[in-house]
Design an enzyme around this catalytic site. Structure first.
Site, PDB file in Angstrom:
ATOM      1  N   PHE A   8      33.941  -7.895  24.604  1.00 44.15           N
ATOM      2  CA  PHE A   8      33.600  -9.354  24.617  1.00 44.15           C
ATOM      3  C   PHE A   8      33.440  -9.743  26.126  1.00 44.15           C
ATOM      4  CE2 PHE A   8      36.905  -8.332  21.369  1.00 44.15           C
ATOM      5  CZ  PHE A   8      36.222  -8.276  20.545  1.00 44.15           C
ATOM      6  N   ARG A  43      15.647 -14.561  13.288  1.00 47.58           N
ATOM      7  CA  ARG A  43      15.736 -13.562  11.829  1.00 47.58           C
ATOM      8  C   ARG A  43      16.998 -12.757  12.287  1.00 47.58           C
ATOM      9  NH1 ARG A  43      11.567  -9.298   9.796  1.00 47.58           N
ATOM     10  NH2 ARG A  43      12.679  -9.204   7.640  1.00 47.58           N
ATOM     11  N   ILE A  44      17.492 -12.747  10.913  1.00 51.54           N
ATOM     12  CA  ILE A  44      18.958 -11.877  11.042  1.00 51.54           C
ATOM     13  C   ILE A  44      18.517 -10.586  10.560  1.00 51.54           C
ATOM     14  CG2 ILE A  44      21.090 -11.867   9.760  1.00 51.54           C
ATOM     15  CD1 ILE A  44      20.855 -14.011  11.727  1.00 51.54           C
ATOM     16  N   PRO A  98      22.243  -8.788   7.442  1.00 59.32           N
ATOM     17  CA  PRO A  98      23.155 -10.151   7.136  1.00 59.32           C
ATOM     18  C   PRO A  98      24.523  -9.718   7.085  1.00 59.32           C
ATOM     19  CG  PRO A  98      21.227  -9.784   5.501  1.00 59.32           C
ATOM     20  CD  PRO A  98      21.216  -8.761   6.530  1.00 59.32           C
ATOM     21  N   GLY A 141      19.999 -13.234  19.875  1.00 61.69           N
ATOM     22  CA  GLY A 141      21.412 -12.723  19.742  1.00 61.69           C
ATOM     23  C   GLY A 141      22.462 -13.284  18.822  1.00 61.69           C
ATOM     24  N   GLU A 154      27.546 -13.996  20.722  1.00 59.62           N
ATOM     25  CA  GLU A 154      28.136 -14.878  21.407  1.00 59.62           C
ATOM     26  C   GLU A 154      28.378 -16.199  20.956  1.00 59.62           C
ATOM     27  OE1 GLU A 154      28.419 -13.901  25.807  1.00 59.62           O
ATOM     28  OE2 GLU A 154      26.461 -12.594  25.050  1.00 59.62           O
TER      29      GLU A 154
END
Lengths: 175, 766, 330
Positions: free
Chosen positions: B271, B657-658, B661, B730, B733
């Protein structure tokens, strides 16, 4: 000192200060059990002792001689994953994977507790014979296992799907 | 920015699209029947659930010693005396290292000072008697066992000469602030006369919001196992920046970069925190001094003492609008804390630069310096707390003018980037709002607070926009090796902290090369591999993707050369060829093809290996590239106790675009859950009298537990961004952004109370 | 952790004779003591493992229950007699810690757990409890979890147990054995207020061992509740908790028990409120008046003043709910 871990009898000559967690990780190379806080505040170190889940970081190894200890390494049989482990993969019940062995051992301990009628703080009537296992019950009972990646939904899904079919370790001194 | 840089920036902005990476969309975007987009289970899943994934503290080394640290108890000053003899004589102790005997080390190059710098601060570590913060490591004990090291550490006594220290954020603000910078650019932006327009605006909100310090608290403790062999340093680290760590260590120890080998196959959460801090450096120094391998695992307290977190902020948001909701002025200013020994400003205005159209802007971040452990990047630095302020203020404005907060946001949707003027690469936030509102049944929300009750619980709905930029840092590279049995190994010095990198990249590479997933191996987490790839800024996927694109181009060119004139591919230009069904084919004629095995066999080669560097990430200066989400929250507030429970949550995402999923949904949910922590319970408690963190444990620094987290619904537009590798942006975050405001806005709707200080603990609602 | 010797005993006599050694400490589940040893707050040189002693829950001759000090928390909360007749105790235990810790922790250890004050835990801070005479950094520092009742200028720490709050409400007795014989103490007298000796948590004397907890027969099983308010929904110490129990005679209060957790150096039995309610009508107005009276001397510090209001509200709400329970469970 002599220990029974995952069905094997193991000897170790360790400092009395050694926790069960460090015994597993540093002396027996069983690093599947994780250290996340070393103070009973995260649950990553959860193992089963005679079928009951405990935090191995708060356990002095010397107190657990001769008890039947099960770690995540003891859940697979002949290399095959336990159904709950399979379900964790299928439901993406983890991301980094660090709290995962603790979550899995904890869930197995929880199933044992449900079987033996241990109530929880969200059980509406603690005196009732049967406990209705619902979303709140599982979440409360798993709240001793923190997942900072936030895989909680997948964890609960994996547990819910598997709960009825979790082969339970023999409960020797079940409450 | 220098004149040259400014001119260059302008040139890139004005250049034709075709000159810019992403100018012609990645062909993979068109591919709709491959592995990309499939909900593939994590390929490292079976290892992780079996406890067989090995983390940094779990690598056995012969002759290992265990380290423990002793921390300073004052915030500033110098060590007058440090008594170590009792510790030295304790059983099992191998070494006690202090500034008196530590090897000579160069200052740590701090993050941002060099493309490969990874230091959390720029201090010379254990080189003198100076104390820079309360909790700084002043001694390291090595012993044969951890128990021995821990005990010996507790026997060390230190006398300090104490200097006056700055340990109060509030006092420091009163004493004066300095302008902040982020990544070398000033955090200051003015368009028009925002103050004048705000003053005359018919509708306005002007409020101050506060967010406390936060700690990442990945469950894996920061740890490293280190060993020297001559001048070669081997590090098993928990790292989200292996190449950066190796280079920085080489600078500190005065050796060559190639002499430091860092690996990090699994990271138990990062993180933003798993970069290079003092513990790895001290571990390496002690290993050198003792001539023994060292394992250093920070205690949870040690993580709080020596690994920085997110800095506190105090933010003013002033919005001036017309009665129809159109923004005339957006003022977002405030102060955050940093330290004299780092360069990281929590850039809380970044989201405000691109979210809404307005006639005028004034955005500024000022800083004060505190004598604390260096603050650092924590999931969505800037946006996580900046969106709390901005999106709370928008909710306040919506209430003020009696408009639905979603409609108010859509009313101010910009056509181009409102502060840079660049076109958007792709922006689907309005679609995300509409889809989310329908699914969440937003129409059921009562605009008047305190309208819905369920027993003791007041129920409210709130929403907020989430956003995070697309980043791609320079330095991406990849090596692709294709073997004669038709398998591929792709190697990049990237990281797997649980984001699903290894899985998603395997899917992408399989599609790009025309292979099945089990024919592809993705190697990562090792400085011997190509690339300077930071797992940060949600940019790793793009960085790796761009490296693989470049390497793939080189592979195709090499392969075509090898294929020669006897191949069905003869005469084709590399740009006309792609991966398909275990080999190469002409993009416009899939019948013109030859398998990798066949090409290599004919060329009498067992394998072919190419390595290439990614293009410069100019696309970020040519288009405005941002992900968004619409966050919806249902909060319940107990009327008796003020306790807050989140009963429903939905994130509706627009992140390109993923790729996978299943793993993307986990990233979204994980971000949202960390956002619930930020909203409701997380706070690093710094005692202003001493500068000491007083809740350095997971028992006292609360993060959400199972019972705090409802079933979280996540949906997405899945609209490809034509300007990014694979069409993806991305996903790591963005999930935490907007959540603080969505919760605060829901709490307001439930109770009529506006909480502007995080966390929203029950005492603020009693 | 300071090195120590370890002896596991199977006879109480052996425990008591080992317990007189200087530096000896009795070890139960270790969930608190091991942590304190690791933090160098406790430095015993001999651990006497008493987990093999007093592991039964037995019927008391007067119809109550005698719970052995070595019984695990989970076992108490699961015992059918406890659940049916003393549901308040089961609820309170289940509100504490996590399942893993409850599986390890013993009843005796739970009673003896030490405060979670951050300044007590930090050996660089001033703390009269850890280091008598050194001062109290909590009073001018972070004190959200601290006492509003019975604190002294020397210490504002709270007792962290949930179980003990229920035990206080239920008039439990602590049975003690020691080198100078056995004795019983009401649980409400077992823990001390800090006064000028906050280093002494309880009335337990050197070498003494808790052998059992005795619950008198009235478990208020028809109307009782344990309500714990905390900073997250589970696995956190109480900001305020309320153990409440009622017996009604028509609309009047025949018998009432109230104890508070998270507010004092000991589980706080609300004697003032109980006295104010005895024989009164069971109405919200009287409950509020009683809560007001109980908290009249409460004093807030920088971060915990809200607890005064919170405690009053939870007392009233608990009593209202108990009195409204039409067909109270069990």
């Amino acid at each position: 000192m002599q220990f029974v871990i995952n069905g094997r009898s193991l000897d170790a000559d360790v400092d009395l200060r050694t926790s069960l967690l460090d015994l597993l990780r540093d002396h027996f190379g069983l690093s599947g059990t994780k250290k996340g806080c070393n103070q009973g505040a995260c649950g990553a170190c959860t193992v089963l002792v005679d079928g009951n889940r405990i935090n191995s970081c708060l356990a002095l190894a010397v107190q657990y001689q001769g008890r039947k200890i099960t770690t995540v390494e003891g859940l697979t049989s002949n290399g095959a994953l336990h159904p709950l482990q399979e379900a964790f993969v299928a439901h993406d019940g983890f991301q980094c994977g660090y709290c995962t062995p603790g979550q899995i051992c904890s869930a197995i301990g929880m199933a044992n507790e449900l079987r033996t009628g241990v109530p929880s703080y969200v059980t509406a009537d603690v005196a009732a014979e049967a406990i209705t296992v619902d979303f709140d019950e599982i979440r409360e009972r798993m709240s001793g296992n923190i997942c900072r990646c936030g895989a909680y939904n997948g964890i609960i899904e994996a547990i819910s799907e598997t709960l009825g079919t979790i082969p339970l370790p023999e409960a020797k001194d079940a409450p | 920015m220098s004149i040259v840089q400014a001119a260059l920036k302008k040139a890139i902005a004005l250049a034709p699209d075709s000159w810019i990476p992403g100018g012609s969309p990645d062909p993979l975007i068109r591919e709709r029947h491959g592995h990309v987009g499939q909900p593939v289970s994590r390929i490292d899943g079976p290892l992780k659930v079996a406890g067989k994934a090995r983390f940094a503290a779990e690598f056995p080394i012969e002759g290992l010693t265990y380290a423990a640290l002793h921390y300073s108890s004052v915030a500033k000053g110098r060590i007058v005396e440090i008594r170590t003899s009792e510790a030295e004589q304790a059983p099992g102790v191998v070494l006690v290292m202090t500034h008196r005997n530590a090897p000579s080390l160069a200052k740590a190059p701090a993050f941002g000072t060099n493309p490969k710098a990874a230091g959390g601060d720029d201090l010379a570590i254990m080189q003198d008697d100076r104390i820079h913060w309360n909790g700084q490591a002043v001694a390291l004990v090595l012993a044969e066992t951890q128990e021995q090291a821990d005990h010996a550490q507790s026997l060390i006594r230190v006398d300090y000469e104490v200097d006056a220290a700055s340990t109060s954020f509030e006092q420091a603000i009163a004493d004066g602030t300095e302008p902040g910078q982020f990544m070398g650019e000033p955090l200051k932006l003015r368009i028009g006369d925002a103050d004048a327009l705000f003053a005359t605006a018919p509708a306005k909100v002007d409020a101050t919001y506060r967010t406390p310090g936060h700690n990442h608290n990945p469950i894996e403790l920061h740890a490293a196992t280190l060993a020297w062999s001559g001048d070669e340093l081997r590090v098993h680290d928990a790292s989200q920046a292996v190449t950066h760590a190796a280079w920085t260590l080489s600078q500190i120890f005065g050796i060559k970069e190639e002499q430091v080998h860092v690996t990090s196959p699994f990271v138990g959460g990062g993180f933003g925190s798993k970069t290079l801090w003092h513990h790895q450096i001290l571990g390496a120094a002690a290993a050198r001094l003792a001539k023994r391998p060292v394992r250093i695992v920070l205690s949870r307290e040690g993580v709080f003492r020596t690994v920085g977190g997110r800095a506190p902020t105090e933010q003013r948001v002033a919005l001036g609008a017309r009665r129809d909701g159109t923004f005339d002025a957006i003022i977002h200013t405030g102060v955050t804390a940093m330290t004299p020994h780092n360069a990281m400003t929590e850039p809380f205005i970044i989201a405000t630069r691109s979210l809404y159209a307005a006639k005028s802007f004034r955005l500024e971040v000022d800083t004060v310096k505190l004598n604390t452990v260096a603050n650092t990047f924590m999931r969505a630095p800037g946006e996580a707390v900046g969106t709390f302020a901005l999106e709370s203020a928008i909710d306040e404005l919506a209430a003020e003018i009696g408009m639905d907060p979603i409609e108010l946001r859509i009313r101010n949707e910009p056509e181009r980037d409102p502060t840079q003027g660049l076109p958007f690469s792709q922006r689907g936030i309005v679609a995300a709002w509409r889809a989310g509102a329908e699914r969440f049944e937003w129409y059921k929300r009562q605009q008047r607070p305190r309208s819905v009750r369920d027993g003791d619980w007041l129920v409210g709905l709130g929403c907020a926009t989430a956003t995070y930029p697309y980043y791609r840092m320079p330095g991406g590279a990849a090596r692709i090796t294709v073997t004669r049995d038709g398998r591929a190994i792709v190697a990049v010095a990237a990281h797997e902290m649980g984001m699903g990198t290894a899985t998603a990249q395997t899917q992408v590479i399989a599609d790009r090369l025309g292979l099945s997933m089990d024919q592809v191996k993705f190697h990562y987490g090792d400085t011997s591999l190509p690339g300077i790839v930071l797992a940060g800024g949600s940019q790793q996927t793009a960085s790796v993707g761009a490296g693989v694109v470049a390497a793939h181009r080189a592979l195709v060119a090499e392969m075509l050369k090898l294929a020669g004139n006897d191949s069905p591919l003869a005469g084709l230009h590399p740009s006309e060829v792609g991966g398909f069904d275990g080999g190469l084919c002409a993009l416009d004629d899939h019948d013109r093809r030859e398998s990798y095995a066949s090409i290599l066999a004919r060329a009498q080669r067992t394998e072919i290996s190419v390595e290439a560097e990614a293009s410069m990430p100019l696309e970020m200066q040519h288009w405005s590239m941002h992900s968004h989400a619409a966050m919806f929250c249902e909060a319940r507030v107990n009327e008796v106790t003020g306790e807050v429970r989140i009963s429903r949550f939905l994130g509706s995402f627009d992140c390109g675009r993923i790729l996978n999923p299943k793993t993307a949904a986990s990233q979204f949910r994980g971000g949202i859950i960390m956002g619930l922590g930020l909203a409701l319970m997380e706070e690093t408690q710094l005692d202003e009298r001493t500068g000491r963190i007083m809740n350095p444990s997971l028992a006292e620094y609360h993060v959400p537990v199972h019972l705090d987290v409802p079933a979280i619904d996540v949906i997405w537009t899945d609209e490809a961004d034509p300007r990014t590798p694979m069409g993806a942006r991305g996903v790591g975050e963005i999930g935490i952004t907007g959540v603080g405001a969505a919760v605060a806005n829901a709490v307001f709707n439930a109770t009529g109370k506006r909480v502007r200080d995080l966390p929203i603990t029950l005492d603020k609602l009693l | 952790m300071t090195p120590f010797l370890y002896e596991k005993v199977s006879e109480r006599g052996d425990a008591l004779s080992l317990g007189t050694h200087p530096g000896a400490a009795y070890l139960g589940g270790g969930t608190n003591l091991v942590d304190l040893m690791r933090e160098a707050i406790a430095r015993p040189t001999l651990l006497v493992d008493v987990t093999g002693l007093s592991c039964k829950i037995e019927e008391d001759e007067k119809g109550g229950l005698r719970i052995g000090a070595g019984v695990k928390n989970t076992a108490v909360a699961t015992d059918r007699r406890v659940r049916a007749r003393f549901p308040l105790l089961a609820q309170a235990i289940l509100a504490g810690a996590s399942a893993q810790i409850r599986n390890m922790a013993t009843v005796g250890g739970n009673v003896l757990q030490r405060t979670r004050c951050a300044y007590f835990y930090d050996d660089e801070a001033h703390c009269n409890k850890r280091s008598p005479g050194s001062g109290c950094d909590a009073i001018g520092g972070f004190n959200r979890n601290h006492a509003i009742l019975g604190a002294s200028p020397a210490c504002a720490a709270t007792h962290p147990s949930d179980m003990c709050v229920a035990l206080a409400a239920l008039d439990a007795t602590v049975s003690i054995d020691g080198p100078r014989g056995s004795r019983d103490l009401p649980l409400t007298d077992f823990h001390r207020l800090p006064g000028d000796a906050p280093e002494i948590d309880t009335e337990l004397r050197s070498g003494e061992l808790i052998t059992s907890i005795v619950l008198p027969s009235n478990g208020f099983s028809k109307r009782s509740s344990y309500r714990k308010v905390r900073d997250r929904s589970s696995y956190a110490f109480a900001l305020v908790s309320v153990a409440a129990a009622l017996e009604l005679d028509g609309g009047r209060i025949k018998n009432v028990r109230l104890a508070l957790g998270g507010v004092a150096h000991k589980p706080w039995r609300a004697h003032v409120a109980e006295a104010a309610l005895a024989g009164r009508p069971a109405t919200e107005a009287f409950f509020a008046e009683a809560a007001e009276a109980e908290l009249r001397d409460a004093k807030g510090l920088r971060d915990n003043t809200f607890k005064i209001k919170l405690a009053k509200r939870v007392i009233v709400d608990s009593l209202v709910k108990l009195s409204n329970a039409k067909d109270a469970p069990r």
